[in-house]
Design an enzyme around this catalytic site. Structure first.
Site, PDB file in Angstrom:
ATOM      1  N   LYS A  13     -37.665  -5.050  -9.494  1.00 21.67           N
ATOM      2  CA  LYS A  13     -37.771  -4.056 -10.568  1.00 21.67           C
ATOM      3  C   LYS A  13     -36.505  -4.017 -11.425  1.00 21.67           C
ATOM      4  O   LYS A  13     -36.585  -3.935 -12.642  1.00 21.67           O
ATOM      5  CB  LYS A  13     -38.015  -2.653  -9.991  1.00 21.67           C
ATOM      6  CG  LYS A  13     -39.351  -2.500  -9.306  1.00 21.67           C
ATOM      7  CD  LYS A  13     -39.678  -1.032  -9.028  1.00 21.67           C
ATOM      8  CE  LYS A  13     -38.734  -0.377  -8.042  1.00 21.67           C
ATOM      9  NZ  LYS A  13     -38.802  -0.923  -6.684  1.00 21.67           N
ATOM     10  N   ARG A  88     -42.030   8.639  -7.220  1.00 23.31           N
ATOM     11  CA  ARG A  88     -42.084   8.045  -5.898  1.00 23.31           C
ATOM     12  C   ARG A  88     -43.287   8.541  -5.098  1.00 23.31           C
ATOM     13  O   ARG A  88     -43.667   7.927  -4.110  1.00 23.31           O
ATOM     14  CB  ARG A  88     -40.809   8.421  -5.140  1.00 23.31           C
ATOM     15  CG  ARG A  88     -40.050   7.242  -4.583  1.00 23.31           C
ATOM     16  CD  ARG A  88     -38.834   7.725  -3.843  1.00 23.31           C
ATOM     17  NE  ARG A  88     -37.608   7.364  -4.539  1.00 23.31           N
ATOM     18  CZ  ARG A  88     -37.063   6.159  -4.522  1.00 23.31           C
ATOM     19  NH1 ARG A  88     -37.627   5.190  -3.846  1.00 23.31           N
ATOM     20  NH2 ARG A  88     -35.952   5.922  -5.167  1.00 23.31           N
ATOM     21  N   ARG A 127     -29.898 -11.952   1.467  1.00 25.64           N
ATOM     22  CA  ARG A 127     -28.851 -11.387   0.618  1.00 25.64           C
ATOM     23  C   ARG A 127     -27.599 -11.052   1.419  1.00 25.64           C
ATOM     24  O   ARG A 127     -27.674 -10.577   2.535  1.00 25.64           O
ATOM     25  CB  ARG A 127     -29.365 -10.104  -0.042  1.00 25.64           C
ATOM     26  CG  ARG A 127     -29.397 -10.232  -1.548  1.00 25.64           C
ATOM     27  CD  ARG A 127     -30.324  -9.251  -2.107  1.00 25.64           C
ATOM     28  NE  ARG A 127     -29.669  -7.964  -2.186  1.00 25.64           N
ATOM     29  CZ  ARG A 127     -29.781  -7.169  -3.247  1.00 25.64           C
ATOM     30  NH1 ARG A 127     -30.493  -7.551  -4.276  1.00 25.64           N
ATOM     31  NH2 ARG A 127     -29.194  -6.016  -3.273  1.00 25.64           N
ATOM     32  N   ARG A 162     -25.709  -6.265   4.546  1.00 31.94           N
ATOM     33  CA  ARG A 162     -25.757  -4.807   4.566  1.00 31.94           C
ATOM     34  C   ARG A 162     -26.740  -4.322   5.624  1.00 31.94           C
ATOM     35  O   ARG A 162     -27.764  -4.945   5.869  1.00 31.94           O
ATOM     36  CB  ARG A 162     -26.191  -4.276   3.191  1.00 31.94           C
ATOM     37  CG  ARG A 162     -25.062  -4.252   2.195  1.00 31.94           C
ATOM     38  CD  ARG A 162     -25.514  -3.862   0.821  1.00 31.94           C
ATOM     39  NE  ARG A 162     -26.721  -3.029   0.805  1.00 31.94           N
ATOM     40  CZ  ARG A 162     -27.272  -2.582  -0.311  1.00 31.94           C
ATOM     41  NH1 ARG A 162     -26.761  -2.901  -1.482  1.00 31.94           N
ATOM     42  NH2 ARG A 162     -28.353  -1.839  -0.275  1.00 31.94           N
ATOM     43  N   ARG A 173     -38.254   0.006   5.461  1.00 26.83           N
ATOM     44  CA  ARG A 173     -38.300   0.429   4.052  1.00 26.83           C
ATOM     45  C   ARG A 173     -39.654   0.098   3.437  1.00 26.83           C
ATOM     46  O   ARG A 173     -40.194   0.864   2.654  1.00 26.83           O
ATOM     47  CB  ARG A 173     -37.187  -0.256   3.247  1.00 26.83           C
ATOM     48  CG  ARG A 173     -35.819   0.386   3.452  1.00 26.83           C
ATOM     49  CD  ARG A 173     -34.697  -0.530   2.981  1.00 26.83           C
ATOM     50  NE  ARG A 173     -34.632  -0.676   1.532  1.00 26.83           N
ATOM     51  CZ  ARG A 173     -33.892  -1.591   0.911  1.00 26.83           C
ATOM     52  NH1 ARG A 173     -33.170  -2.449   1.607  1.00 26.83           N
ATOM     53  NH2 ARG A 173     -33.869  -1.648  -0.394  1.00 26.83           N
TER      54      ARG A 173
END
Ligand SMILES: [Zn+2]
Length: 216
Positions: A13, A88, A127, A162, A173
């Site tokens: 996004k 959301r 990542r 992370r 998530r």
């Protein structure tokens, strides 16, 4: 353009929003950004929001909507806006509908970035981020690796994964997203404003959105 961008974490996004703002001068608006902006600006609404955030509580929807109302009336929104990560939930979508009516703003489209789960998992678990808080350069073990001994090419600090980008955290998530936000896809489909785009190429998505908006 006035659009809402829907899509799971890792669907891209942010990248697409950036391409769209560069294209026609629309501004990208995310809940996190407007909350931080309101707190920084030390407005009355910002002060209220700061109270919730400092106590570690969720900022209530009513306050988010008030901040959103003032944000959407700022001069930089005249060329349009891209709502990224907002709404959301269904109650937020209802509140947004009322707000846009009140402000006489018509939404052009709701774009859903439909990216397969395995692609998202692969994108996010590969990542890595520079651990230096003043650098935070983003790496990818496949497409943009750090030095062979795992250091940042810019500042030499260790590059880390992370905690919210481990496979376990991302699975969680995605579950939260599916439970809370995915029903919005159905909501906007019913309203006839949804455009679903299944692609993993940002150029292709960008061109598809441009064509959709032109078609009206
Ligand atoms: Zn660095």
């Amino acid at each position: 353009m006035r659009i809402i961008l829907l899509g799971a974490p890792g669907a891209g996004k942010g990248t697409i929003a950036k391409m769209l703002t560069d294209y026609d001068g629309s501004v990208q608006i995310s809940t996190g950004d407007i909350l931080r902006g309101a707190v920084k600006g030390a407005t009355e609404l910002g002060e209220k929001a700061r109270g919730y955030m400092e106590r570690g509580e969720l900022v209530p929807d009513s306050l988010i909507m008030e901040i959103m109302e003032s944000r959407l009336q700022e001069p930089d929104c005249r060329k349009g806006f891209i709502l990224d990560g907002f709404p959301r939930t269904i109650p937020q979508a209802d509140a947004l509908k009322n707000l846009l009516q009140k402000l006489h703003l018509k939404l052009d489209r709701v774009i859903n970035l439909d990216v397969p789960r395995d692609v998202i998992l692969d994108r996010l678990t590969t990542r890595r981020t520079c651990s230096n808080p003043n650098c935070q350069e983003i790496y990818n073990v496949k497409s943009k690796p750090p030095t062979p001994d795992g250091k940042c090419k810019k500042c030499g600090s260790p590059v880390i994964q992370r905690a919210d980008e481990t496979e376990e955290a991302i699975t969680k998530r995605l579950e939260t997203y599916n439970e809370k936000t995915a029903p919005l896809i159905q909501y906007y489909r019913k309203e006839g404003s949804l455009k679903n785009i299944s692609s993993t190429s940002s150029d292709e998505i960008f061109n598809n959105i441009k064509a959709t908006l032109k078609a009206g």
